[in-house]
Each structure stands twice: as C-alpha cells, then as structure tokens.
Design a protein around this motif. Structure first.
Motif, short mmCIF file in Angstrom:
data_model
loop_
_atom_site.label_atom_id
_atom_site.label_comp_id
_atom_site.label_asym_id
_atom_site.label_seq_id
_atom_site.Cartn_x
_atom_site.Cartn_y
_atom_site.Cartn_z
N THR A 176 0.85 -1.18 0.00
CA THR A 176 0.00 0.00 0.00
C THR A 176 0.89 1.23 0.00
O THR A 176 2.12 1.14 0.12
CB THR A 176 -0.90 0.04 1.25
OG1 THR A 176 -0.07 0.30 2.41
CG2 THR A 176 -1.64 -1.27 1.45
N LYS A 177 0.28 2.39 -0.08
CA LYS A 177 1.07 3.61 -0.04
C LYS A 177 1.67 3.82 1.35
O LYS A 177 2.57 4.65 1.52
CB LYS A 177 0.23 4.81 -0.45
CG LYS A 177 -0.89 5.19 0.49
CD LYS A 177 -1.63 6.40 -0.06
CE LYS A 177 -2.72 6.90 0.89
NZ LYS A 177 -3.44 8.06 0.34
N GLU A 180 4.61 0.65 1.47
CA GLU A 180 5.72 0.81 0.52
C GLU A 180 6.83 1.68 1.11
O GLU A 180 7.99 1.60 0.69
CB GLU A 180 5.24 1.37 -0.81
CG GLU A 180 4.84 2.82 -0.82
CD GLU A 180 4.51 3.31 -2.23
OE1 GLU A 180 5.27 3.01 -3.17
OE2 GLU A 180 3.48 3.99 -2.39
N LYS A 181 6.49 2.51 2.09
CA LYS A 181 7.50 3.34 2.75
C LYS A 181 8.40 2.51 3.67
O LYS A 181 9.48 2.95 4.06
CB LYS A 181 6.83 4.43 3.59
CG LYS A 181 5.91 5.36 2.83
CD LYS A 181 5.17 6.27 3.81
CE LYS A 181 4.09 7.08 3.14
NZ LYS A 181 3.29 7.87 4.13
N ARG A 217 -3.78 2.25 -2.70
CA ARG A 217 -2.90 1.50 -3.59
C ARG A 217 -1.53 2.16 -3.68
O ARG A 217 -1.40 3.38 -3.64
CB ARG A 217 -3.52 1.38 -4.98
CG ARG A 217 -4.56 0.27 -5.08
CD ARG A 217 -5.02 0.02 -6.50
NE ARG A 217 -5.80 -1.21 -6.59
CZ ARG A 217 -6.33 -1.69 -7.71
NH1 ARG A 217 -6.15 -1.03 -8.85
NH2 ARG A 217 -7.02 -2.81 -7.71
N ALA A 218 -0.51 1.33 -3.81
CA ALA A 218 0.87 1.81 -3.84
C ALA A 218 1.17 2.57 -5.12
O ALA A 218 0.44 2.47 -6.12
CB ALA A 218 1.82 0.63 -3.69
N SER A 219 2.26 3.30 -5.11
CA SER A 219 2.70 4.04 -6.29
C SER A 219 3.31 3.09 -7.31
O SER A 219 3.66 1.95 -7.00
CB SER A 219 3.74 5.09 -5.89
OG SER A 219 4.93 4.44 -5.45
N GLY A 222 6.67 2.03 -6.14
CA GLY A 222 6.63 0.95 -5.17
C GLY A 222 6.42 -0.40 -5.83
O GLY A 222 7.07 -1.39 -5.47
#
Length: 352
Positions: A176-177, A180-181, A217-219, A222
């Motif tokens: 996820t956003k 992903e970090k 949703r992730a980038s 990511g």
C-alpha cells in the motif's frame, strides 16, 4: 504413487475436485484496517452489512457435520479466516472439530491475540500453519494502518511463540502507499525471524463493491521495486502451490463458506450458491448453473488478456476483483496490466 502438492493440485484442478475449503468463521475483528476488503462490523462501517446481523452463525455441531461431509468428499485442506478468527468465542472448538477429521488446517490471523498459551493450544488442536498479515515495521506504521499500534510487538512475539511450538508461520503483506515506505524494514523483520514473507501487490475494493481501499494502492515506483528486487517475493504462500505462485481456484478446487453457512465461489466473489444447512455442497459444486457460468467465464480470460496487453503471459487476472470494480469479471484491472508489463520487461532484461 506419491504426488507432489503441485501434481495433486493440477489433477484436482482439471477434474474440478474440491481440495480446499475456506471458512470465514466470523466477520468481527479487533483491528480497523483502513483498506480491509471485508469491513463488516468495523468502526464507522456498521451499516455496510446490517442485514447479516439477523442471520444465525453456524453452531459447533453444524461445523462438525459439514467437516465430516467435506472429509468424505475428498477435501484435504481447510482454512479458518475472518475477520479475525481468534475473536470467535468458540474458535478452539471449531479447530478441534477440524482436527477430528484430519484436515491440514491453515489459519489467517493478524497475530495480535496469540500469546504463549494460545500458541500451545493451536499446536495441540492441530493447526498446521498460521498466515499472519503484517502491516508495518513499527508501532507508528501499525497505528497508521490498523489503529492498533500497541499490538505491533504482540505480533512479533506471536511469530516467535508459534515457531517455538513447531507451527509453520508465513507472513504476508499487502503493498500500500503506507507499507511501501517500509518495504525494506518489513522484509528485514521476516528475514530476521526466519519466516517466509509473500507480498501482495494489488489492493481490492471491499466485497460490497466500495472503492475506498483503492485510494491506498501503492505508487508505480513501489510496484516496480517490489517486482524487480530479488529480496521481495510476490504471490501465494507455499501452503497452496509452488512457492510464490498466484493461482485462481474459483469454481475449481476451493469453495468458500461464510459464518452463516452460505456457500460462495470464493472469498471475494460473494454470490450465494446455497447454504450448508440445507444444500449438498458437492452437488452444488458439480451441477450449479452459477458455478458452470463462472467456469465458462474463466475459460475466456486468456483470450481477453491477449487483447489487452502484450504482457499477457505475465498477467494474473482476478475475476472476482474485476467483478467488484467494473461489474464485469473479464475486464482487466489496469493495476494488473501494469504489473504484467513490469514483470515482462524485467524478464526480458534478465534474459539478455
């Protein structure tokens, strides 16, 4: 003749022999994940499935009866899920009934309720493996995702307790956003604990068709990292089939049963085919017009993907997700197509 799990799956898949039964034993959960696809009875979302409050959950005797029928019909693998299955007040009684029928039992859990005593009882009552969803790498990221930052350490301890009991543990993480970090940190946790971690790159809408999870949703960056860096593994757990492979069992080898006995094609394709209280699950699986229709739709998937992307050989299409997103199970999710494109380009790059 000894068959590998892959061989067994392939034979069952071709014959449409049920091998797996997926039981959602409760829709209650002690977490409040922002992107949960099954958000029943969560904070601020009580009305989404208000009608289910009137339905009566399966009793222990009913679980016992259906487990016995499934065993006689050739089902070998059982998944207990939720919600969070461990919040079910009779969870261990259900697990005991599964053990009586010698199923290979997998449990989906967030891990927060598993202490040393719980891990011991899971082992005693026949749990083969536990798949724990991990949502971050520290208290802060857990709080951001689940609203339960204080449970982060409990989850890490749960993994250790389960391993000490000799129970197989798999971790899974949805990209996820938020996560992903923390990709590197989450992967390191799994590596340090000595457990397999599988990543899921695609968030789904809620099973009611609401799209609020999609905003998490992730980038594309990511996704690219996840799909091109060797340390990250994508796909299903080894419990099901070849490590890391994705597979669709809808209409083939796995059936889903909700807390009230309703029979569904899969956890995300919530179309009621019947109810175990009055219907023969194997009769439905073999002869239901709805199941036959789903099979026919699934047979069209390869041709549809060929028309939508040159990377069709790398594309895993989830019909249930597309049904929720577009009311059309054959329409590809753009995220699926992007993933396939990244996979194809990476394969070409490595082949040089």
């Amino acid at each position: 003749m000894n068959l590998s799990l892959d061989d067994l799956f392939e034979k069952a898949y071709q014959k449409r022999q049920l091998l797996y039964a997926f039981f959602e034993i409760t829709y209650n959960c002690n977490f409040n994940c922002k992107f949960c696809y099954n958000p029943v009875f969560r904070k601020g979302q009580e009305k989404i499935k208000k009608n289910l409050v009137k339905e009566t959950p399966l009793t222990i005797s009913e679980y016992s009866a259906i487990f016995e029928k499934l065993k006689k019909g050739g089902v070998l693998f059982l998944t207990l899920s939720g919600g969070e299955p461990l919040v079910h007040p009779q969870f261990f009684e259900i697990l005991k009934e599964a053990k009586k029928n010698a199923f290979c039992v997998r449990i989906f859990s967030n891990g927060s309720l598993i202490d040393e005593e719980c891990a011991r009882k899971l082992k005693e009552n026949g749990a083969f493996c536990i798949e724990i969803s991990i949502y971050g790498s520290d208290k802060e990221s857990y709080e951001e995702t689940t609203g339960r930052g204080e449970d982060f350490e409990k989850v890490l301890n749960a993994i250790k307790y389960l391993k000490n009991e000799g129970i197989i543990v798999y971790l899974k993480c949805i990209l996820t956003k938020i996560t992903e970090k923390k990709m590197d940190e989450i992967q390191k946790i799994a590596d340090d604990l000595g457990v397999i971690l599988r990543w899921d790159p695609v968030l789904s809408p809620s099973e009611e068709g609401f799209d609020y999870p999609l905003k998490f949703r992730a980038s594309e960056e990511g996704l690219y990292r996840l799909l091109t860096e060797d340390k990250f593994k994508v796909g299903s757990s080894p419990f099901e089939r070849g490590e890391g492979e994705s597979l669709c069992t809808i209409g083939r080898v796995q059936v889903t049963i909700d807390p009230f006995g309703n029979i569904h094609p899969c956890p995300q394709w919530k179309e009621i085919l019947g109810n175990v209280r009055k219907d023969d699950i194997f009769e439905i699986w073999k002869n239901s017009e709805k199941v036959q229709e789903i099979i026919k739709i699934s047979e069209k998937v390869p041709e549809v993907l060929k028309k939508n992307t040159i990377a069709h050989n790398f594309c895993f299409h989830c019909m249930a997700r597309s049904r929720l997103l577009f009311e059309d199970p054959l329409k590809p999710d753009p995220c699926e197509l992007k993933i396939a494109e990244i996979k194809m380009k990476e394969a070409e790059k490595r082949a040089k």
